[in-house]
Scaffold this motif. Structure first.
Motif, PDB file in Angstrom:
ATOM      1  N   ASP A   6       0.811  -1.232   0.000  1.00  0.00           N
ATOM      2  CA  ASP A   6       0.000   0.000   0.000  1.00  0.00           C
ATOM      3  C   ASP A   6       0.841   1.278   0.000  1.00  0.00           C
ATOM      4  O   ASP A   6       0.293   2.374  -0.025  1.00  0.00           O
ATOM      5  CB  ASP A   6      -0.897   0.050   1.261  1.00  0.00           C
ATOM      6  CG  ASP A   6      -1.722  -1.195   1.408  1.00  0.00           C
ATOM      7  OD1 ASP A   6      -2.190  -1.696   0.364  1.00  0.00           O
ATOM      8  OD2 ASP A   6      -1.882  -1.694   2.538  1.00  0.00           O
ATOM      9  N   LEU A   7       2.159   1.139   0.114  1.00  0.00           N
ATOM     10  CA  LEU A   7       2.958   2.345   0.341  1.00  0.00           C
ATOM     11  C   LEU A   7       3.467   3.017  -0.932  1.00  0.00           C
ATOM     12  O   LEU A   7       4.034   4.091  -0.879  1.00  0.00           O
ATOM     13  CB  LEU A   7       4.159   2.018   1.250  1.00  0.00           C
ATOM     14  CG  LEU A   7       3.826   1.455   2.633  1.00  0.00           C
ATOM     15  CD1 LEU A   7       5.098   1.212   3.444  1.00  0.00           C
ATOM     16  CD2 LEU A   7       2.913   2.394   3.396  1.00  0.00           C
ATOM     17  N   GLY A   8       3.273   2.323  -2.069  1.00  0.00           N
ATOM     18  CA  GLY A   8       3.711   2.926  -3.336  1.00  0.00           C
ATOM     19  C   GLY A   8       5.090   2.472  -3.792  1.00  0.00           C
ATOM     20  O   GLY A   8       5.693   3.095  -4.670  1.00  0.00           O
ATOM     21  N   LEU A   9       5.593   1.401  -3.211  1.00  0.00           N
ATOM     22  CA  LEU A   9       6.934   0.906  -3.593  1.00  0.00           C
ATOM     23  C   LEU A   9       6.846   0.065  -4.873  1.00  0.00           C
ATOM     24  O   LEU A   9       5.795  -0.515  -5.173  1.00  0.00           O
ATOM     25  CB  LEU A   9       7.517   0.056  -2.453  1.00  0.00           C
ATOM     26  CG  LEU A   9       7.812   0.819  -1.167  1.00  0.00           C
ATOM     27  CD1 LEU A   9       7.980  -0.139   0.010  1.00  0.00           C
ATOM     28  CD2 LEU A   9       9.061   1.683  -1.334  1.00  0.00           C
ATOM     29  N   LYS A  31       4.633   5.541   8.130  1.00  0.00           N
ATOM     30  CA  LYS A  31       4.334   6.969   8.128  1.00  0.00           C
ATOM     31  C   LYS A  31       5.267   7.785   7.231  1.00  0.00           C
ATOM     32  O   LYS A  31       4.928   8.886   6.854  1.00  0.00           O
ATOM     33  CB  LYS A  31       4.430   7.518   9.560  1.00  0.00           C
ATOM     34  CG  LYS A  31       3.287   7.022  10.433  1.00  0.00           C
ATOM     35  CD  LYS A  31       3.412   7.639  11.808  1.00  0.00           C
ATOM     36  CE  LYS A  31       2.231   7.314  12.690  1.00  0.00           C
ATOM     37  NZ  LYS A  31       2.523   7.628  14.101  1.00  0.00           N
ATOM     38  N   SER A  32       6.460   7.251   6.944  1.00  0.00           N
ATOM     39  CA  SER A  32       7.424   8.050   6.175  1.00  0.00           C
ATOM     40  C   SER A  32       7.442   7.707   4.693  1.00  0.00           C
ATOM     41  O   SER A  32       7.583   8.609   3.854  1.00  0.00           O
ATOM     42  CB  SER A  32       8.856   7.833   6.670  1.00  0.00           C
ATOM     43  OG  SER A  32       8.926   7.751   8.032  1.00  0.00           O
ATOM     44  N   ILE A  33       7.361   6.428   4.387  1.00  0.00           N
ATOM     45  CA  ILE A  33       7.658   6.010   2.999  1.00  0.00           C
ATOM     46  C   ILE A  33       6.767   6.715   1.963  1.00  0.00           C
ATOM     47  O   ILE A  33       7.295   7.261   0.982  1.00  0.00           O
ATOM     48  CB  ILE A  33       7.626   4.461   2.880  1.00  0.00           C
ATOM     49  CG1 ILE A  33       8.826   3.883   3.634  1.00  0.00           C
ATOM     50  CG2 ILE A  33       7.642   4.010   1.419  1.00  0.00           C
ATOM     51  CD1 ILE A  33       8.878   2.364   3.728  1.00  0.00           C
ATOM     52  N   PRO A  34       5.438   6.778   2.136  1.00  0.00           N
ATOM     53  CA  PRO A  34       4.627   7.420   1.082  1.00  0.00           C
ATOM     54  C   PRO A  34       5.069   8.852   0.810  1.00  0.00           C
ATOM     55  O   PRO A  34       5.152   9.271  -0.355  1.00  0.00           O
ATOM     56  CB  PRO A  34       3.206   7.378   1.661  1.00  0.00           C
ATOM     57  CG  PRO A  34       3.215   6.242   2.629  1.00  0.00           C
ATOM     58  CD  PRO A  34       4.592   6.236   3.218  1.00  0.00           C
ATOM     59  N   THR A  35       5.398   9.599   1.852  1.00  0.00           N
ATOM     60  CA  THR A  35       5.825  10.992   1.653  1.00  0.00           C
ATOM     61  C   THR A  35       7.203  11.043   0.996  1.00  0.00           C
ATOM     62  O   THR A  35       7.423  11.779   0.028  1.00  0.00           O
ATOM     63  CB  THR A  35       5.897  11.724   3.010  1.00  0.00           C
ATOM     64  OG1 THR A  35       4.633  11.612   3.623  1.00  0.00           O
ATOM     65  CG2 THR A  35       6.257  13.183   2.840  1.00  0.00           C
ATOM     66  N   ALA A  55      15.299   1.382   6.626  1.00  0.00           N
ATOM     67  CA  ALA A  55      14.426   1.084   5.481  1.00  0.00           C
ATOM     68  C   ALA A  55      13.461   2.241   5.240  1.00  0.00           C
ATOM     69  O   ALA A  55      13.084   2.506   4.103  1.00  0.00           O
ATOM     70  CB  ALA A  55      13.660  -0.211   5.728  1.00  0.00           C
ATOM     71  N   ALA A  56      13.094   2.963   6.303  1.00  0.00           N
ATOM     72  CA  ALA A  56      12.148   4.075   6.145  1.00  0.00           C
ATOM     73  C   ALA A  56      12.706   5.126   5.185  1.00  0.00           C
ATOM     74  O   ALA A  56      11.986   5.674   4.375  1.00  0.00           O
ATOM     75  CB  ALA A  56      11.829   4.702   7.503  1.00  0.00           C
ATOM     76  N   PHE A  57      14.012   5.384   5.267  1.00  0.00           N
ATOM     77  CA  PHE A  57      14.558   6.326   4.282  1.00  0.00           C
ATOM     78  C   PHE A  57      15.210   5.602   3.115  1.00  0.00           C
ATOM     79  O   PHE A  57      15.240   6.080   1.991  1.00  0.00           O
ATOM     80  CB  PHE A  57      15.529   7.336   4.919  1.00  0.00           C
ATOM     81  CG  PHE A  57      16.845   6.784   5.413  1.00  0.00           C
ATOM     82  CD1 PHE A  57      17.874   6.481   4.533  1.00  0.00           C
ATOM     83  CD2 PHE A  57      17.073   6.584   6.760  1.00  0.00           C
ATOM     84  CE1 PHE A  57      19.098   5.992   4.986  1.00  0.00           C
ATOM     85  CE2 PHE A  57      18.290   6.095   7.224  1.00  0.00           C
ATOM     86  CZ  PHE A  57      19.310   5.793   6.337  1.00  0.00           C
ATOM     87  N   GLY A  58      15.737   4.391   3.382  1.00  0.00           N
ATOM     88  CA  GLY A  58      16.496   3.669   2.357  1.00  0.00           C
ATOM     89  C   GLY A  58      15.630   3.215   1.186  1.00  0.00           C
ATOM     90  O   GLY A  58      16.048   3.311   0.033  1.00  0.00           O
ATOM     91  N   LEU A  59      14.422   2.759   1.480  1.00  0.00           N
ATOM     92  CA  LEU A  59      13.572   2.269   0.389  1.00  0.00           C
ATOM     93  C   LEU A  59      13.162   3.408  -0.550  1.00  0.00           C
ATOM     94  O   LEU A  59      13.365   3.301  -1.769  1.00  0.00           O
ATOM     95  CB  LEU A  59      12.345   1.532   0.952  1.00  0.00           C
ATOM     96  CG  LEU A  59      12.660   0.266   1.771  1.00  0.00           C
ATOM     97  CD1 LEU A  59      11.404  -0.272   2.449  1.00  0.00           C
ATOM     98  CD2 LEU A  59      13.264  -0.803   0.876  1.00  0.00           C
ATOM     99  N   PRO A  60      12.630   4.524  -0.015  1.00  0.00           N
ATOM    100  CA  PRO A  60      12.295   5.615  -0.935  1.00  0.00           C
ATOM    101  C   PRO A  60      13.512   6.170  -1.662  1.00  0.00           C
ATOM    102  O   PRO A  60      13.437   6.526  -2.839  1.00  0.00           O
ATOM    103  CB  PRO A  60      11.682   6.692  -0.039  1.00  0.00           C
ATOM    104  CG  PRO A  60      11.568   6.144   1.307  1.00  0.00           C
ATOM    105  CD  PRO A  60      12.186   4.793   1.358  1.00  0.00           C
ATOM    106  N   LEU A  61      14.656   6.176  -0.973  1.00  0.00           N
ATOM    107  CA  LEU A  61      15.866   6.690  -1.617  1.00  0.00           C
ATOM    108  C   LEU A  61      16.207   5.842  -2.844  1.00  0.00           C
ATOM    109  O   LEU A  61      16.504   6.368  -3.916  1.00  0.00           O
ATOM    110  CB  LEU A  61      17.017   6.654  -0.599  1.00  0.00           C
ATOM    111  CG  LEU A  61      18.202   7.561  -0.849  1.00  0.00           C
ATOM    112  CD1 LEU A  61      17.774   9.017  -0.941  1.00  0.00           C
ATOM    113  CD2 LEU A  61      19.228   7.404   0.272  1.00  0.00           C
ATOM    114  N   MET A  62      16.118   4.528  -2.675  1.00  0.00           N
ATOM    115  CA  MET A  62      16.391   3.620  -3.790  1.00  0.00           C
ATOM    116  C   MET A  62      15.489   3.918  -4.978  1.00  0.00           C
ATOM    117  O   MET A  62      15.908   3.884  -6.131  1.00  0.00           O
ATOM    118  CB  MET A  62      16.070   2.172  -3.352  1.00  0.00           C
ATOM    119  CG  MET A  62      17.089   1.546  -2.507  1.00  0.00           C
ATOM    120  SD  MET A  62      18.595   1.542  -3.437  1.00  0.00           S
ATOM    121  CE  MET A  62      19.603   2.459  -2.396  1.00  0.00           C
TER     122      MET A  62
END
Ligand code: AMP
Length: 503
Positions: A6-9, A31-35, A55-62
């Motif tokens: 659901d987070l958009g990954l 709470k962080s990943i979608p933003t 992972a909260a910052f690492g996944l969106p960064l990737m």
């Protein structure tokens, strides 16, 4: 309930997460990943280590790095080389099914020429400790003018370690258009200044770290004179042979002294502190991860990067000067949903500090006693007996060996044989157990002074004594704890059974 889907990954990242066994996002991730996946905005995440913030910052960064662009697009600053290495490792894992991204960690204590050489290849993500990065910028080995994302990980810790000026200088080399993502366990004034200075209308995610992180930690203290602390530590290690823990000390010298004391007494322990070379540190960590070592004796700084999820105990050989460190230290146990014990060896004024900790962290310290020799012997014999009794014999022993054993032991009675076996087992316990190491001089006010023995007994945490959970009356708990520590063996007259090794 939110799932990673659901987070958009992307599918590529979801596949890695499923392989890693990450079933659902942690609170900070949710709470962080979608933003962070979409917003062109600065970000503050208030979360401690152990909450899944990498992972909260690492996944969106990737997801946001352009694999075709070979410039350095993201810079992650971390307080220690261990943490830097871990972040690099995790980012590399997260990008497994994506187009190849170059991720490199640079940190002090390693050969700078090798790092400069590696930096000649394009590195799209650089993870760095601030001091080393300043050196590398000075040598023109890194270019930060195309950076789109700067992550300040464990920002409070970087400031504690005196990196404020380095961070200021590093940020000057990055474009104004970048997004800054700051993660910190606490929000002291110094961090607020950084936020005011460098961040523009940041989106803030705060997870109730104290509640979430500490909920599975059983906070305990044992009053003990400073000079008795090493022996008291040995007693706890003897009492709970299957425990795995970190013993926190304030100085490198103390770390070394405690480790030497334990080694001399044949415990599987080693020291981790800033004076060790990178190779030495890596070697110690490898042994610890492989369970070759039972305990690590570490300074606060050196322990920052310990990424081990199965610690049953954190010992505070003494309390840190900065009480905020208590939360960092105790957060080394009870990770990834497990439970753990955080035990303070409290001498003199440290008992007063405990009261302050209880108030500011809203936790309760339960008082425990240093296990006495008899209790340790009893626990060890029970475990020894259980091991023997649960050993399967059928088809495993050649009859000729049984005959040989019969001949070897045939000359003595069953009672004598048992006495010798017990004595030989008890001889394995090292330091002198006859001394009472409890400091009964003065009881501290506040907290829970209902005495319990042995720092969580056999390490099997039954959850009954967790803080934040409704606790039964003291009298009842003592009964339970007796059961936890001594296997519930009570005499018919209700008194505790005494176990004494035969001489
Ligand atoms: P961190 O706070 O990033 O140091 O993460 C603590 C540990 O939790 C690391 O070993 C991660 O691999 C693990 N972890 C992070 N997120 C999850 C998740 N959603 N599910 C299970 N484990 C996780």
């Amino acid at each position: 309930m939110t799932s990673f889907n659901d987070l958009g990954l992307s599918q590529e990242v979801l596949k890695v997460l499923s392989e890693l066994g990450f079933e659902k996002p942690s609170e900070i991730q949710e709470k962080s990943i979608p933003t962070l996946l979409t917003a062109e905005r600065d970000f503050i995440g208030l979360a401690q280590t152990g909450t899944g913030k990498t992972a909260a910052f690492g996944l969106p960064l990737m997801e946001r790095i352009d694999a075709k662009d070979r410039a350095t697009q993201a810079l992650v600053l971390a307080p220690t080389r261990e943490l830097g290495q871990q972040i690099a490792q995790q980012l590399t894992t997260f990008s497994k099914y994506k187009n190849k991204l170059n991720v490199m960690a640079v940190y002090g204590g390693a050969n700078i020429s090798t790092q400069i050489k590696a930096l000649k290849n394009p590195q799209q993500i650089i993870i760095a400790t601030p001091g080393r990065l300043i050196d590398l910028i000075g040598r023109k080995a890194v270019k930060l003018n195309q950076v789109k994302f700067v992550v300040l990980d464990e920002a409070d810790e970087m400031l504690n370690m005196g990196f404020k000026e380095d961070i200021d200088r590093i940020l000057e080399f990055t474009p104004d258009t970048k997004n800054t993502w700051l993660f910190s366990a606490t929000m002291p004034n110094e961090i607020k200044k950084i936020v005011d200075l460098y961040m523009d209308d940041p989106f803030e995610v705060r997870i109730n770290t104290k509640e979430k992180v500490n909920v599975n930690i059983d906070h305990q203290y044992v009053p003990v004179k400073h000079s008795n602390k090493p022996e008291a530590l040995c007693r706890f290690l003897d009492m709970i042979p299957e425990m795995r823990g970190v013993v926190f000390c304030r100085t490198k010298r103390e770390t070394q002294n405690v480790a030497e004391f334990l080694l001399k007494n044949k415990y599987r322990a080693d020291a981790l502190h800033g004076d060790l070379s990178q190779n030495q540190r890596d070697r110690v960590m490898k042994r610890f991860k492989e369970h070759d070592l039972q305990v690590l004796i570490a300074t606060d700084v050196a322990a920052r990067g310990i990424d081990v999820n199965d610690l049953t105990h954190v010992f505070h050989f003494n309390l840190p000067d900065d009480l905020a460190y208590y939360t960092h230290r105790s957060g080394r146990t009870a990770r990834a949903g497990k439970e753990g014990i955080s035990l303070v060896f409290a001498a003199g004024k440290e008992k007063e500090k405990l009261k302050r900790l209880e108030k500011s962290l809203k936790i309760t310290f339960d008082k425990v006693e240093v296990p006495d020799g008899d209790s340790i012997a009893a626990i060890r014999l029970q475990k020894w007996a259980q091991n023997i009794l649960s050993t399967k014999v059928k088809g495993k022993v050649d009859p000729q060996f049984l005959e040989l054993a019969d001949a070897l032991f045939g000359g003595i009675s069953k009672e004598e044989l048992l006495a010798k076996l017990v004595a030989s087992e008890l001889e394995k316990l090292s330091v002198d157990k006859s001394k009472d190491l409890n400091d009964n001089s003065r009881s501290r006010g506040g907290g829970n002074d209902g005495r319990r023995r042995g720092g969580g007994g056999s390490g099997q945490r039954d959850g009954k004594s967790r803080r934040n959970k409704k606790r039964p009356p003291q009298s009842k708990r003592r009964g339970e704890e007796g059961k936890r520590n001594y296997g519930g063996k009570k005499r018919s007259d209700g008194k505790k059974r005494r176990f004494r090794p035969k001489k």
